[in-house]
Design an enzyme around this catalytic site. Structure first.
Site, PDB file in Angstrom:
ATOM      1  N   PHE A   1      29.152  62.300 -29.225  1.00 30.35           N
ATOM      2  CA  PHE A   1      28.373  62.047 -30.429  1.00 30.35           C
ATOM      3  C   PHE A   1      27.838  63.342 -31.041  1.00 30.35           C
ATOM      4  O   PHE A   1      27.323  64.210 -30.335  1.00 30.35           O
ATOM      5  CB  PHE A   1      27.211  61.113 -30.076  1.00 30.35           C
ATOM      6  CG  PHE A   1      26.362  60.703 -31.242  1.00 30.35           C
ATOM      7  CD1 PHE A   1      26.806  59.751 -32.148  1.00 30.35           C
ATOM      8  CD2 PHE A   1      25.109  61.268 -31.431  1.00 30.35           C
ATOM      9  CE1 PHE A   1      26.017  59.359 -33.220  1.00 30.35           C
ATOM     10  CE2 PHE A   1      24.314  60.881 -32.493  1.00 30.35           C
ATOM     11  CZ  PHE A   1      24.766  59.927 -33.394  1.00 30.35           C
TER      12      PHE A   1
ATOM     13  N   ASN B   1      18.160  58.758 -28.362  1.00 30.86           N
ATOM     14  CA  ASN B   1      18.815  58.375 -29.617  1.00 30.86           C
ATOM     15  C   ASN B   1      19.949  57.445 -29.194  1.00 30.86           C
ATOM     16  O   ASN B   1      21.094  57.851 -29.069  1.00 30.86           O
ATOM     17  CB  ASN B   1      19.355  59.603 -30.343  1.00 30.86           C
ATOM     18  CG  ASN B   1      20.083  59.237 -31.627  1.00 30.86           C
ATOM     19  OD1 ASN B   1      19.997  58.109 -32.104  1.00 30.86           O
ATOM     20  ND2 ASN B   1      20.813  60.197 -32.187  1.00 30.86           N
ATOM     21  N   PRO B   2      19.615  56.177 -28.940  1.00 33.24           N
ATOM     22  CA  PRO B   2      20.580  55.254 -28.325  1.00 33.24           C
ATOM     23  C   PRO B   2      21.553  54.683 -29.352  1.00 33.24           C
ATOM     24  O   PRO B   2      21.358  54.850 -30.568  1.00 33.24           O
ATOM     25  CB  PRO B   2      19.665  54.151 -27.784  1.00 33.24           C
ATOM     26  CG  PRO B   2      18.559  54.097 -28.792  1.00 33.24           C
ATOM     27  CD  PRO B   2      18.334  55.529 -29.235  1.00 33.24           C
TER      28      PRO B   2
END
Length: 345
Positions: free
Chosen positions: A140, A253-254
């Site tokens: 990510f 920051n899921p």
């Protein structure tokens, strides 16, 4: 049959079987690949200034509907001069002829952008909150909004350190879903001389590996202050974390994108970034609920949880999460993006 003809035949033969993240190549994309091939052949035998080639790719990005075409071209050409932005490259340099050996290199980078690869992956690095991080797909990519999350958490940590006094035990911070290490490493970079200990975990081995690589590049791979662990989920997560608990602060920051919004993601995200780091289930709350449940057992009595969330979640937390006191904060786009959780008294 010439080379272009052969390539056309081969690409059309594999068209029905070749898929990229579940989406078949279109005929348009095949034609684009052939155009790129023709252009690459042409410019290898021509004299081009940096500026001329920059203008070509900038216009090409526009015609191909590439997101942020000016920024995309700018970052790539700035990279050639070891600069962060094109504005830092002197115009005199841009007017120079490109050395033959660099033509193919810049061309390859721009072709990757035409294929919707994010600029962070193309360059292989990105700046985040004062640190330079190595970037690799499919880990990510940290966004500018997450820098704001780091600001909130950093302020929270400093406040707690002031109240922590001269205690011998360090302030302990857990990050769940560390990805490239952006949050933990940028925080630790600003807290190197403080009495803190970070534990960063991720469910994917490639993310953990990249976090460890970045910690070494930043000279932050100090075992006394940082542990980066590959922990998947469930009971194993609880058992492995117990030896580090309790934590004073949990940050994440899921994955928080609701299922209905996943289909609207741009190609740059859906084609290259790991869906595991994005998809949060039906309402985007699956992983968030798991974090809050884990925190009940892993958080100190006066501990805090900081989460980046979907803009639709703030109202849900305030009305349906009675176990927690929740404060919401807006991001730079005026969306409620960050939530601070504390246990209800």
């Amino acid at each position: 049959m010439n080379n272009v003809g052969r390539m056309t035949t081969i690409l059309k033969q594999i068209l029905n079987s070749y898929k990229l993240l579940g989406e078949c190549l279109s005929v348009t994309r095949v034609e684009n690949m052939l155009q790129i091939h023709r252009f690459s052949s042409d410019i290898r035998n021509s004299s081009q200034t940096y500026n001329e080639l920059y203008k070509y790719w900038y216009n090409r990005f526009i015609s191909d509907d590439i997101l942020e075409p000016e920024e995309s071209a700018g970052y790539i050409f700035a990279h050639l001069f070891n600069k962060k932005t094109i504005s830092l490259v002197p115009q005199s340099c841009m007017n120079n002829l490109i050395p033959h050996e660099k033509i193919s290199y810049v061309n390859d980078l721009c072709v990757k952008r035409l294929k919707r690869m994010p600029i962070q992956y193309i360059l292989g690095e990105w700046d985040f909150f004062g640190v330079n991080l190595k970037m690799k797909p499919p880990v990510f990519i940290p966004r500018p909004e997450t820098e704001e999350l780091v600001k909130h958490v950093l302020q929270c940590i400093k406040c707690r350190l002031n109240n922590h006094g001269s205690k011998n035990s360090p302030l302990k911070i857990l990050e769940i879903g560390c990805g490239s290490g952006a949050i933990t490493l940028s925080l630790l970079h600003n807290l190197k001389h403080e009495n803190v200990k970070f534990v960063a975990i991720d469910a994917t081995s490639h993310a953990v590996q990249l976090s460890k690589e970045n910690s070494k590049l930043l000279n932050l791979d100090m075992l006394t202050k940082l542990q980066i662990l590959h922990i998947e989920c469930g009971v194993a997560k609880s058992i492995l974390l117990e030896k580090f608990a309790p934590f004073d602060i949990i940050v994440s920051n899921p994955p928080y994108i609701p299922t209905s919004d996943m289909k609207n993601l741009p190609d740059e995200i859906s084609m290259y970034e790991d869906n595991i780091a994005l998809h949060g289930g039906n309402k985007g709350l699956d992983v968030i609920d798991g974090i809050l449940e884990l925190a009940k057992h892993m958080l100190t009595k006066n501990g805090s949880i900081w989460l980046e969330v979907d803009s639709s979640h703030s109202s849900i937390f305030r009305t349906s999460y009675a176990d927690w006191m929740v404060e919401s904060y807006k991001d730079l786009f005026d969306n409620f993006r960050f939530c601070h959780f504390r246990k209800s008294i």
